[in-house]
Write a protein that holds these residues in place. Sequence first.
Motif, PDB file in Angstrom:
ATOM      1  N   ASP A   1      51.690  43.154  37.586  1.00 50.61           N
ATOM      2  CA  ASP A   1      50.916  43.962  38.525  1.00 50.61           C
ATOM      3  C   ASP A   1      49.955  43.059  39.284  1.00 50.61           C
ATOM      4  O   ASP A   1      49.242  42.257  38.672  1.00 50.61           O
ATOM      5  CB  ASP A   1      50.137  45.053  37.795  1.00 50.61           C
TER       6      ASP A   1
ATOM      7  N   ASP B   1      46.448  45.049  45.519  1.00 49.61           N
ATOM      8  CA  ASP B   1      46.856  45.191  46.914  1.00 49.61           C
ATOM      9  C   ASP B   1      46.150  44.139  47.746  1.00 49.61           C
ATOM     10  O   ASP B   1      45.086  43.632  47.361  1.00 49.61           O
ATOM     11  CB  ASP B   1      46.466  46.570  47.451  1.00 49.61           C
TER      12      ASP B   1
ATOM     13  N   ARG C   1      52.880  36.646  44.924  1.00 52.58           N
ATOM     14  CA  ARG C   1      54.138  37.405  44.947  1.00 52.58           C
ATOM     15  C   ARG C   1      55.337  36.464  45.045  1.00 52.58           C
ATOM     16  O   ARG C   1      56.320  36.618  44.323  1.00 52.58           O
ATOM     17  CB  ARG C   1      54.177  38.371  46.136  1.00 52.58           C
TER      18      ARG C   1
ATOM     19  N   THR D   1      59.359  40.481  38.140  1.00 57.24           N
ATOM     20  CA  THR D   1      59.263  41.615  39.042  1.00 57.24           C
ATOM     21  C   THR D   1      57.808  41.958  39.298  1.00 57.24           C
ATOM     22  O   THR D   1      56.990  41.929  38.386  1.00 57.24           O
ATOM     23  CB  THR D   1      59.967  42.844  38.427  1.00 57.24           C
TER      24      THR D   1
ATOM     25  N   GLY E   1      55.126  44.788  40.034  1.00 57.53           N
ATOM     26  CA  GLY E   1      55.017  46.223  39.797  1.00 57.53           C
ATOM     27  C   GLY E   1      54.877  46.991  41.093  1.00 57.53           C
ATOM     28  O   GLY E   1      54.400  46.480  42.096  1.00 57.53           O
ATOM     29  N   GLU E   2      55.331  48.233  41.042  1.00 58.84           N
ATOM     30  CA  GLU E   2      55.217  49.094  42.226  1.00 58.84           C
ATOM     31  C   GLU E   2      53.794  49.601  42.350  1.00 58.84           C
ATOM     32  O   GLU E   2      53.106  49.792  41.370  1.00 58.84           O
ATOM     33  CB  GLU E   2      56.190  50.261  42.135  1.00 58.84           C
ATOM     34  N   LYS E   3      53.400  49.841  43.566  1.00 57.49           N
ATOM     35  CA  LYS E   3      52.064  50.366  43.831  1.00 57.49           C
ATOM     36  C   LYS E   3      52.008  51.819  43.383  1.00 57.49           C
ATOM     37  O   LYS E   3      52.949  52.578  43.559  1.00 57.49           O
ATOM     38  CB  LYS E   3      51.726  50.288  45.317  1.00 57.49           C
ATOM     39  N   SER E   4      50.881  52.187  42.765  1.00 58.85           N
ATOM     40  CA  SER E   4      50.703  53.586  42.391  1.00 58.85           C
ATOM     41  C   SER E   4      49.565  54.154  43.228  1.00 58.85           C
ATOM     42  O   SER E   4      48.662  53.448  43.640  1.00 58.85           O
ATOM     43  CB  SER E   4      50.381  53.713  40.908  1.00 58.85           C
TER      44      SER E   4
END
Length: 102
Positions: A55, A58, A86, A95, A97-100
């Motif tokens: 993670d 942003d 990144r 990988t 992590g996707e943004k939440s």
Amino acid sequence: MDKQLEDLDENRKQFEQWALDAGLELNRNVYGYAYYSTNTAWRAWVASREVIIVDLPDEMTWREASEKGLQSAYTAGFTDAVLESRVAITSIGLTIGEKSDG
């Protein structure tokens, strides 16, 4: 070169260095590594990297920095660091992590 291929190349370089240090043979054939033990180790290496999710924060906008009393140069540096992180993380097969949404 395709980005995914570049990432795989970096991942494979790291694996092969580890494999050599572990005494595995790196001969290859059309199916992958010629030796079952090396091929199995490679598949395990790739699978182990696929389950690691990193993670990252942003990127920071100028407005967010301003609200925190930070200068725009901080924003640029922070965002550059996130973007370069990144690239480094994905280049070794991990990988992001996707943004939440909070």
